[in-house]
Every structure is written in C-alpha cells, then in structure tokens.
Design a protein around this motif. Structure first.
Motif, PDB file in Angstrom:
ATOM      1  N   LEU A 151       0.929  -1.181  -0.077  1.00 15.85           N
ATOM      2  CA  LEU A 151       0.200  -0.006  -0.151  1.00 15.85           C
ATOM      3  C   LEU A 151       1.122   1.170   0.002  1.00 15.85           C
ATOM      4  O   LEU A 151       2.104   1.394   0.682  1.00 15.85           O
ATOM      5  CB  LEU A 151      -0.892   0.091   1.338  1.00 15.85           C
ATOM      6  CG  LEU A 151      -2.013  -0.926   1.282  1.00 15.85           C
ATOM      7  CD1 LEU A 151      -2.702  -0.796   2.552  1.00 15.85           C
ATOM      8  CD2 LEU A 151      -3.117  -0.420   0.188  1.00 15.85           C
ATOM      9  N   PRO A 152       0.479   2.322  -0.764  1.00 14.14           N
ATOM     10  CA  PRO A 152       1.408   3.508  -0.700  1.00 14.14           C
ATOM     11  C   PRO A 152       0.991   4.302   0.636  1.00 14.14           C
ATOM     12  O   PRO A 152       0.196   3.936   1.239  1.00 14.14           O
ATOM     13  CB  PRO A 152       0.871   4.282  -1.888  1.00 14.14           C
ATOM     14  CG  PRO A 152      -0.658   3.854  -2.086  1.00 14.14           C
ATOM     15  CD  PRO A 152      -0.474   2.266  -1.659  1.00 14.14           C
ATOM     16  N   THR A 153       2.113   5.056   0.859  1.00 13.02           N
ATOM     17  CA  THR A 153       1.948   5.707   2.142  1.00 13.02           C
ATOM     18  C   THR A 153       2.345   7.176   1.990  1.00 13.02           C
ATOM     19  O   THR A 153       2.723   7.478   0.806  1.00 13.02           O
ATOM     20  CB  THR A 153       3.402   4.992   3.135  1.00 13.02           C
ATOM     21  OG1 THR A 153       4.580   5.280   2.564  1.00 13.02           O
ATOM     22  CG2 THR A 153       2.957   3.862   3.451  1.00 13.02           C
ATOM     23  N   THR A 154       2.241   7.889   3.206  1.00 14.89           N
ATOM     24  CA  THR A 154       2.355   9.504   2.856  1.00 14.89           C
ATOM     25  C   THR A 154       2.777  10.141   4.191  1.00 14.89           C
ATOM     26  O   THR A 154       2.233   9.473   5.343  1.00 14.89           O
ATOM     27  CB  THR A 154       1.081  10.099   2.389  1.00 14.89           C
ATOM     28  OG1 THR A 154       1.175  11.444   2.432  1.00 14.89           O
ATOM     29  CG2 THR A 154      -0.158   9.617   3.155  1.00 14.89           C
ATOM     30  N   ARG A 155       3.315  11.250   4.093  1.00 13.29           N
ATOM     31  CA  ARG A 155       3.647  11.866   5.420  1.00 13.29           C
ATOM     32  C   ARG A 155       2.389  13.160   5.627  1.00 13.29           C
ATOM     33  O   ARG A 155       2.397  13.809   6.478  1.00 13.29           O
ATOM     34  CB  ARG A 155       4.845  12.533   5.255  1.00 13.29           C
ATOM     35  CG  ARG A 155       6.004  11.746   5.148  1.00 13.29           C
ATOM     36  CD  ARG A 155       7.380  12.460   5.064  1.00 13.29           C
ATOM     37  NE  ARG A 155       8.455  11.866   4.772  1.00 13.29           N
ATOM     38  CZ  ARG A 155       9.936  12.045   4.393  1.00 13.29           C
ATOM     39  NH1 ARG A 155      10.084  12.949   4.613  1.00 13.29           N
ATOM     40  NH2 ARG A 155      10.654  10.896   4.151  1.00 13.29           N
ATOM     41  N   ASP A 156       1.515  13.108   4.828  1.00 22.10           N
ATOM     42  CA  ASP A 156       0.208  14.170   5.176  1.00 22.10           C
ATOM     43  C   ASP A 156      -0.475  13.519   6.065  1.00 22.10           C
ATOM     44  O   ASP A 156      -1.051  12.493   6.143  1.00 22.10           O
ATOM     45  CB  ASP A 156      -0.492  13.845   3.775  1.00 22.10           C
ATOM     46  CG  ASP A 156      -1.507  15.153   3.852  1.00 22.10           C
ATOM     47  OD1 ASP A 156      -2.325  15.098   4.754  1.00 22.10           O
ATOM     48  OD2 ASP A 156      -1.775  15.823   2.893  1.00 22.10           O
ATOM     49  N   PRO A 157      -0.469  14.312   7.463  1.00 21.49           N
ATOM     50  CA  PRO A 157      -1.255  13.690   8.632  1.00 21.49           C
ATOM     51  C   PRO A 157      -2.645  13.268   8.316  1.00 21.49           C
ATOM     52  O   PRO A 157      -3.061  12.473   8.889  1.00 21.49           O
ATOM     53  CB  PRO A 157      -0.917  14.781   9.611  1.00 21.49           C
ATOM     54  CG  PRO A 157      -0.663  15.975   8.508  1.00 21.49           C
ATOM     55  CD  PRO A 157      -0.013  15.760   7.432  1.00 21.49           C
ATOM     56  N   LYS A 158      -3.541  14.122   7.525  1.00 18.67           N
ATOM     57  CA  LYS A 158      -4.720  14.132   7.315  1.00 18.67           C
ATOM     58  C   LYS A 158      -5.019  12.655   6.492  1.00 18.67           C
ATOM     59  O   LYS A 158      -5.731  11.972   6.966  1.00 18.67           O
ATOM     60  CB  LYS A 158      -5.763  15.054   6.741  1.00 18.67           C
ATOM     61  CG  LYS A 158      -5.700  16.448   7.639  1.00 18.67           C
ATOM     62  CD  LYS A 158      -6.735  17.368   6.933  1.00 18.67           C
ATOM     63  CE  LYS A 158      -6.746  18.502   7.959  1.00 18.67           C
ATOM     64  NZ  LYS A 158      -7.753  18.138   9.042  1.00 18.67           N
ATOM     65  N   LEU A 159      -4.099  12.474   5.313  1.00 17.86           N
ATOM     66  CA  LEU A 159      -4.198  11.378   4.555  1.00 17.86           C
ATOM     67  C   LEU A 159      -3.982  10.205   5.367  1.00 17.86           C
ATOM     68  O   LEU A 159      -4.400   8.918   5.041  1.00 17.86           O
ATOM     69  CB  LEU A 159      -3.418  11.492   3.373  1.00 17.86           C
ATOM     70  CG  LEU A 159      -4.224  12.380   2.230  1.00 17.86           C
ATOM     71  CD1 LEU A 159      -3.334  12.184   0.981  1.00 17.86           C
ATOM     72  CD2 LEU A 159      -5.584  11.994   1.891  1.00 17.86           C
ATOM     73  N   GLN A 160      -2.925  10.318   6.441  1.00 19.03           N
ATOM     74  CA  GLN A 160      -2.502   9.001   7.239  1.00 19.03           C
ATOM     75  C   GLN A 160      -3.565   8.606   8.072  1.00 19.03           C
ATOM     76  O   GLN A 160      -3.955   7.504   8.183  1.00 19.03           O
ATOM     77  CB  GLN A 160      -1.505   9.724   8.169  1.00 19.03           C
ATOM     78  CG  GLN A 160       0.006   9.769   7.381  1.00 19.03           C
ATOM     79  CD  GLN A 160       1.139  10.212   8.355  1.00 19.03           C
ATOM     80  OE1 GLN A 160       0.774  10.674   9.443  1.00 19.03           O
ATOM     81  NE2 GLN A 160       2.245   9.792   8.141  1.00 19.03           N
ATOM     82  N   VAL A 161      -4.466   9.758   8.464  1.00 17.59           N
ATOM     83  CA  VAL A 161      -5.639   9.312   9.552  1.00 17.59           C
ATOM     84  C   VAL A 161      -6.786   8.533   8.687  1.00 17.59           C
ATOM     85  O   VAL A 161      -7.443   7.568   8.922  1.00 17.59           O
ATOM     86  CB  VAL A 161      -6.152  10.459  10.031  1.00 17.59           C
ATOM     87  CG1 VAL A 161      -7.478  10.265  10.765  1.00 17.59           C
ATOM     88  CG2 VAL A 161      -5.085  11.192  11.145  1.00 17.59           C
ATOM     89  N   ALA A 162      -6.915   9.139   7.269  1.00 19.64           N
ATOM     90  CA  ALA A 162      -8.002   8.629   6.627  1.00 19.64           C
ATOM     91  C   ALA A 162      -7.614   7.279   6.010  1.00 19.64           C
ATOM     92  O   ALA A 162      -8.419   6.046   6.251  1.00 19.64           O
ATOM     93  CB  ALA A 162      -8.208   9.399   5.316  1.00 19.64           C
ATOM     94  N   ALA A 163      -6.297   6.724   5.798  1.00 15.72           N
ATOM     95  CA  ALA A 163      -5.637   5.733   5.462  1.00 15.72           C
ATOM     96  C   ALA A 163      -5.788   4.643   6.541  1.00 15.72           C
ATOM     97  O   ALA A 163      -6.246   3.545   6.258  1.00 15.72           O
ATOM     98  CB  ALA A 163      -4.231   5.633   4.862  1.00 15.72           C
TER      99      ALA A 163
END
Length: 257
Positions: A151-163
């Motif tokens: 799965l792709p990851t991100t450092r964006d905090p809001k997208l981290q919560v959604a993911a």
C-alpha cells in the motif's frame, strides 16, 4: 524532516560479510532507521509490518522483504518467528533503492532457514562463507520479481488518518466515515488520494482488503468464502476475481504456495 538512525547491525570490524539474525523473541516497533548491509527479512510464522518512504507492506510466511543498505524504514515485529539474512553491499551490487516484497519459493525458504546456522555476530567458517556466496546471486534474481501486495504511504497527516481508518474498518467502514475521521470533505479526500497515492479511495480500500485477505489465507485454514466476508467482499467469487487480478494467483493457488 524525519530523523533516521544509522544502525550498524554488528560492529563492522568484527562481523562476517554475510550472516543471519534469528528474530523469534523480538517484540518491538523500530524507529525509522537504516543499516549498512542489505537485509532479506522473512517470516516463519505470524506477520510483520514494514514501511519505507514509498509504501507499507504486510509480510506473512509466503512473502519476504528485501531492504537494501541505506534505505530508511521502520519495522514492527510482535511475537512472531522470523529471521533476517544480511549481506555486505558489494555482494549484491544491484540491490535497488527501496523495499521490495517478493514471493517466497520453496528454495528461498529452505535457504533462509539454512542460513540461520551462521549468526552474523559469530565468526564464520569456510562452509558458511561458501553458503552465503551461493545465496547472494540467488537473492539478486529473486528481488527482480516483486509482488503487488503493498500500500502507498504518505507523510500528509490527514491522509494518514484517513488511510489508517480505512485499513482498520475494511468490513464496515465507508468513505464518509474516513472523511469524518480525517476532517476532510469527500471531494477533497478523493482528490488528495488520487494525487498522493496514485489511486482513488475505493481502489485503496480494495487493495487493503486484498492484502488483509492474503494474510488470512496464509495464516489459517478458514474457508475462502469466510476470508472474503471478513475483509469486506460481498461474495467469494468477487474476492477471487479481485485477488487474481492483483496477484496473478487465485486464493486457492496463493494458499497452496
């Protein structure tokens, strides 16, 4: 900017050029770190999570993680039976610059198990040197064939919560709940998923469901229909079609391997 620890696995002056680290008693989630040797991480039983700057990965006993020297990553090992095989960088020159996940063949499994005979922290005899000299070029071949179970990851905090919400609620969660958890509108969440992850939210959830399904197929003997239902698919046939589309194998073939 994230801090990345530079971790020498064993004091360079005293270690062999290759060796193994049995990890049966580990119970930890590591900080972000890198080390100065290539690592092949394999799970004998249980599951391990590995993450680098590109994606997160769930390892079961059918999968192994290839972690090149110098690549920043974090690993969660909690009461699993696992082991790592380590190589000096020049033993596998074309090691890549990111984590790769590969399907474990019967030969790989037996070779990794055999490597546990020579712990990295101990002096190595001529048999061990010959063993790892033979294993290194095999690893160079194996890592060319990656599996799509990531799965792709991100450092964006809001997208981290959604993911994270999406992965935790595979069966009952929906996009409205993921939006509420992250504090984003549906339009914004959909746009940012596509922009950052390269896939929309529905595709992300589908991939997360299939990865969770792969872990369940690997770890137990639950009927495939039960696995499909547990990870949120409406039918066994829908799960089977999606699974084969992603992995190239049917759930039965994956389990048999």
């Amino acid at each position: 900017m994230r801090d990345v620890l530079q971790v020498p696995i064993v004091e360079p002056a005293s270690r062999p050029r290759a060796g193994a680290i049995p990890q049966d008693d580990y119970d930890l989630s590591t900080p972000w770190h890198s080390h100065d040797m290539h690592q092949l991480q394999y799970v004998f039983s249980g599951m391990i999570e590995v993450e680098d700057d590109h994606a997160s990965y769930l390892l079961t006993r059918t999968l192994a993680a290839w972690i090149p020297a110098g690549v920043a990553h974090t690993t969660s090992l909690h009461k699993v039976r696992s082991g790592s095989v380590l190589f000096a960088p020049d033993m596998i020159p074309d090691a890549g610059d990111r984590v790769r996940i590969v399907q474990v063949s019967p030969l790989m499994r037996e070779m990794v198990l055999g490597a546990m005979r020579w712990p990295l922290k101990e002096a190595q005899d001529s048999t061990g040197q010959a063993y790892f000299a033979a294993l290194a070029p095999l690893c160079a071949e194996w890592i060319k064939e990656e599996t799509p179970l990531r799965l792709p990851t991100t450092r964006d905090p809001k997208l981290q919560v959604a993911a994270a919400y999406t992965c935790k609620h595979l069966k009952g969660g929906d996009i409205a709940a993921a939006c509420a958890a992250a504090g984003l509108s549906e339009r914004t969440l959909r746009r940012r998923f596509r922009s950052v992850f390269g896939m929309n939210w529905d595709e992300y959830r589908r991939r997360a469901r299939l990865i969770a399904g792969a872990a369940m197929l690997n770890e137990g003997r639950l009927p495939i229909g039960h696995v499909a239902a547990e990870v949120g698919f409406e039918s066994q046939s829908a799960f089977a079609r999606a699974f084969k589309s992603l992995t190239g194998k049917s759930p039965r073939e994956f389990r048999a391997n």
